[in-house]
Motif scaffolding. Structure first.
Motif, PDB file in Angstrom:
ATOM      1  N   VAL A  37       1.052  -1.445   0.297  1.00 24.34           N
ATOM      2  CA  VAL A  37      -0.075   0.104  -0.214  1.00 24.34           C
ATOM      3  C   VAL A  37       0.726   0.984  -0.107  1.00 24.34           C
ATOM      4  N   ALA A  38       1.820   1.257   0.530  1.00 21.01           N
ATOM      5  CA  ALA A  38       2.639   1.614   1.330  1.00 21.01           C
ATOM      6  C   ALA A  38       3.497   2.724  -0.332  1.00 21.01           C
ATOM      7  N   GLN A  39       3.864   1.371  -1.622  1.00 22.41           N
ATOM      8  CA  GLN A  39       4.086   2.011  -2.648  1.00 22.41           C
ATOM      9  C   GLN A  39       3.197   2.381  -3.288  1.00 22.41           C
ATOM     10  N   GLU A  40       2.100   2.135  -3.515  1.00 22.79           N
ATOM     11  CA  GLU A  40       1.038   3.046  -4.157  1.00 22.79           C
ATOM     12  C   GLU A  40       0.618   3.728  -4.107  1.00 22.79           C
ATOM     13  N   VAL A  41       1.232   4.707  -2.833  1.00 20.10           N
ATOM     14  CA  VAL A  41       0.378   5.655  -1.847  1.00 20.10           C
ATOM     15  C   VAL A  41       1.650   6.890  -2.267  1.00 20.10           C
ATOM     16  N   PHE A  42       2.973   6.162  -2.139  1.00 22.98           N
ATOM     17  CA  PHE A  42       4.041   6.986  -2.601  1.00 22.98           C
ATOM     18  C   PHE A  42       4.396   7.015  -4.401  1.00 22.98           C
ATOM     19  N   ALA A  43       3.540   6.255  -5.012  1.00 15.83           N
ATOM     20  CA  ALA A  43       3.145   6.401  -6.780  1.00 15.83           C
ATOM     21  C   ALA A  43       2.563   7.744  -6.596  1.00 15.83           C
ATOM     22  N   ASP A  44       1.268   7.526  -6.266  1.00 15.67           N
ATOM     23  CA  ASP A  44       0.223   8.415  -6.289  1.00 15.67           C
ATOM     24  C   ASP A  44       0.772   9.848  -5.940  1.00 15.67           C
ATOM     25  N   SER A 117       8.665   4.875 -12.965  1.00 15.69           N
ATOM     26  CA  SER A 117       7.476   6.019 -13.620  1.00 15.69           C
ATOM     27  C   SER A 117       6.016   6.181 -12.494  1.00 15.69           C
ATOM     28  N   SER A 118       6.903   5.270 -11.801  1.00 14.22           N
ATOM     29  CA  SER A 118       5.702   4.603 -10.275  1.00 14.22           C
ATOM     30  C   SER A 118       6.935   5.019  -9.104  1.00 14.22           C
ATOM     31  N   GLN A 119       7.178   6.328  -9.285  1.00 13.11           N
ATOM     32  CA  GLN A 119       7.637   7.206  -8.299  1.00 13.11           C
ATOM     33  C   GLN A 119       8.609   6.560  -7.235  1.00 13.11           C
ATOM     34  N   LEU A 120       8.719   5.147  -6.882  1.00 17.28           N
ATOM     35  CA  LEU A 120       8.823   3.859  -6.036  1.00 17.28           C
ATOM     36  C   LEU A 120      10.539   4.012  -5.380  1.00 17.28           C
ATOM     37  N   ARG A 178       5.395   9.830 -13.912  1.00 15.35           N
ATOM     38  CA  ARG A 178       4.209   9.767 -14.705  1.00 15.35           C
ATOM     39  C   ARG A 178       3.488  11.185 -14.268  1.00 15.35           C
ATOM     40  N   LEU A 179       2.514  12.326 -15.160  1.00 11.29           N
ATOM     41  CA  LEU A 179       2.627  13.277 -15.439  1.00 11.29           C
ATOM     42  C   LEU A 179       1.084  12.385 -13.325  1.00 11.29           C
TER      43      LEU A 179
END
Length: 231
Positions: A37-44, A117-120, A178-179
């Motif tokens: 979840v943290a991976q996804e949160v930081f990507a967003d 690109s997902s800012q991981l 990603r934008l």
């Protein structure tokens, strides 16, 4: 085993409890869920995202998160270890394949671009401590495997012979993430994929543009990750 022997470091990117005991199944599941979840949160949202947002999306309490990851810097480091391990698996798979060097190389590059690109690797310049030995170790292992893949692909005559693994890593990190979007926005242009296509075309042998010397090395990679990602 002697009772004084320290526990082996975890092999799946999850932290051990402070006393070194193995995580119970439910605790391990919670740790894995927090990391994902943290991976996804930081990507967003980037590194500015709060631990509270990780708790909200995961459905776990703040106390549970802090039991596994005492602060954001530790959480970011565990994510970095996790994605580097995943990348190492992809590199080893490409090395074991051997049937199509360029396809294996581009598959690895696209995998790593997906992570970039997902800012991981969120910016975390505020961390108070140096990265731990596990992160340093997996980074060394990944860079060595990636260099081996580069050399295999060069010997096959399909990758220009004046680049190395450090070039590839730095080039991937130069491609925009990603934008950022508002919740209702629709972004039609996949900029990362466009730029990656140009990058891969430039890496193909024989290459007509002479590259400046000297090439980057481990020192440049370490300086880049420390200055840009705090890792």
């Amino acid at each position: 085993m002697n009772s004084s022997t320290p526990p082996s470091p975890p092999t799946d990117g999850n932290p051990l409890p402070a006393d070194g005991r193995a995580l119970r199944a439910d605790a391990r599941q919670n740790a894995e869920q927090i990391l994902q979840v943290a991976q996804e949160v930081f990507a967003d949202l980037g590194y500015k995202a709060s631990i509270a947002e990780v708790a909200r999306r995961s459905g776990l309490g703040m106390g549970t998160i802090y039991r596994h990851f005492p602060n954001k810097a530790v959480l970011v480091e565990r994510i970095a270890i996790k994605v580097m391990r995943e990348s190492l698996i992809e590199v080893r798979r490409a090395l074991a394949d051997g049937s199509d060097s360029w396809n294996g190389f581009t598959r690895v590059v696209r995998h790593m671009m997906g992570l970039r690109s997902s800012q991981l690797f969120p910016v975390s310049r505020g961390r108070a401590t140096e990265p731990g030995p596990e992160l340093a170790g997996i980074r060394t292992e990944l860079l060595a495997a990636l260099q081996e893949l580069v050399e295999v692909t060069q010997r096959a005559g399909v990758l220009r012979d004046d680049v190395n693994a450090f070039d590839v890593v730095l080039m991937l990190n130069s491609i925009p993430s990603r934008l950022p979007t508002e919740p209702d926005d629709v972004v039609t242009a996949d900029l990362a994929d466009r730029f990656l296509g140009v990058l891969l075309d430039g890496l193909r042998a024989p290459g007509s543009e002479e590259l400046a010397l000297p090439p980057p090395g481990r020192r440049e990679i370490d300086l880049f990750f420390r200055a840009t990602h705090g890792l």
